[in-house]
Design a protein around this motif. Sequence first.
Motif: not given
Length: 291
Positions: A26-35
């Motif tokens: 619900t609240y937590v998610y992983p991403v690959v961030s460009r910045r």
Amino acid sequence: MKIVSDSPLKHRLSVEKHDRDNAGLTYVYPVVSRRAGGVSVGINLNPNNACNWRCIYCQVPDLERGAAPHIDLLQLEDELRWMLQQIVRGDFMQSSVPEEARRLNDIAFSGNGEPTTCKQFSQSVEIVGRVLEDFGLVGKIKLVLITNGSQLGRPEVLSALENMRQLNGEVWFKFDRAPDGRFNPVNQVVLSSTQVARRMASAAARCSTWLQTCMFARNGEPPSDEEIVAWLDFVKARLDEGVALKGVLLYGLARRPMLPEGAGLSALPAEWMEAFKARIEGLGLEVRLSL
């Protein structure tokens, strides 16, 4: 809390995919961030898809005007602990992340709206600090707040920024166009120079602060030179006043906007972005460009 134990993600991470429900939480998610240049663990305090701004490049589907809902703080902590367990002590990096991005860079308050509209924002920062301590990550990764700055007049939010500073925190302060007291066609809010200047100074006085600026073409046309000069003049005025900005996170469009207002937007040429980067650097600021 519902956890998908056999496969933590619906799909492998990539710059192009920033799904908030990728881990089934619900609240937590992983991403690959460009910045960020690596894996960022996002905290979404706006699962109701509500924001007090309506930026035309927004990638949140079905965005509504409003504030964050009441948050289940125990669930937030459980989800964050589970996600970090997968990343730090499990095989998450090998199974779900491109090889070139296999580093944990930060935990970021971002998500589907303005996180500081959450009445429990300060408590959420405290939870993240406790979890970072338990995983031995304090000082090793960043704690980032991605914000439009609209709530920086609230004492509890300012106190939370001071807490973030002790946790290797950074504020990414949204500043796409200079305010002029009229309707802002990019963020679709009414902003005055005095309001934005005060909020920017308040953030920088309490926590390491970077400006976050999105540039794009609209109906094939780049921002006018008048817009660019106004942006540069506003930032220079803040620097002349002694506002301790760390730099600028300059980025373009990498994913399709989800709002009807974003239908005519497109990425700018690399040459245009590089030229604007050079003009910002002329103010004496570091610029990190993500195309």
